[in-house]
Design an enzyme around this catalytic site. Structure first.
Site: not given
Ligand code: HMH
Length: 219
Positions: A86, A208
């Protein structure tokens, strides 16, 4: 399995907040094709910083797993491998959008999220709370971006790669594996511990939502 899922029950109990996190106007605007690209770039830059912090968090989950229940080790280790991939993806994507990642500073909601993640690295924090937190963090992205590639989407082609990264069937399976681990570790935890894991679950949803809000805001 057929046994009751604690985590599934939490999603039902906190359905409204779960929807606010997984059907946020930010990701819904990706699906609608109405997203402003500067907004998308802000999210990408901030999420790169998030993912860098997330590496240490996942490492701490792996460490707790190794100390306690090595049958989960391969799945958590898969999480470490995918976070490595990632980070490369973010660098590549940022280059495509002309973003200089070295000059990005974390905004308030991101800093707040970093603080939360860091609190899990303490050795006294249980594996059950850490692995369940890991599951819901990944699941919010899986559900949010999965919706952007479901039938009827008008997602701009240049954003499809992002949506597929978290919206793919493979990532969904991985989240389901984490959910099984979370449910099993919760089944063996005392009631007061389960209660505090539920609080962490709700806190992730709030963080989130804050992260999407931060990405959408025009300041
Ligand atoms: C803020 N929440 C956030 N970024 C991410 N990349 C993920 C979850 C999941 O990998």
């Amino acid at each position: 399995g057929v046994e009751a899922s604690t985590t599934a029950a939490w999603i039902e109990r906190h359905r409204q907040m779960y929807e606010r996190a997984t059907r946020h106007p930010f990701t819904v605007s990706i699906r609608d094709g109405t997203i402003d690209l500067s907004t998308f770039k802000r999210w990408l830059s901030q999420d790169y910083l998030f993912v860098r912090e997330f590496v240490a968090f996942i490492a701490s989950v792996l460490l707790k797993c190794c100390k306690q229940d090595s049958s989960d080790m391969e799945i958590i280790l898969g999480g470490v491998a995918s976070i490595s991939d990632e980070l490369s993806w973010f660098k590549n994507e940022a280059a495509k959008w002309g973003i200089d990642l070295a000059s990005v500073s974390p905004l308030k909601s991101n800093i707040e999220y970093h603080r939360f993640l860091r609190s899990f690295t303490e050795p006294e924090i249980s594996y059950a709370v850490a692995v369940t937190t890991f599951w819901i963090i990944e699941t919010v992205y899986q559900d949010s971006f999965g919706f952007c590639i479901q039938e009827g989407n008008k997602t701009p082609p240049e954003l499809l790669g992002t949506c597929q990264r978290w919206g793919s069937a493979e990532f969904k399976k991985y989240c389901q594996s984490l959910q099984r681990i979370a449910d099993r570790s919760l089944a063996n935890a005392p009631a007061d511990a389960v209660k505090s894991v539920e609080e962490a679950f709700v806190r992730v949803l709030e963080l989130e939502i804050g992260f999407w809000e931060m990405s959408s805001s025009q300041s």
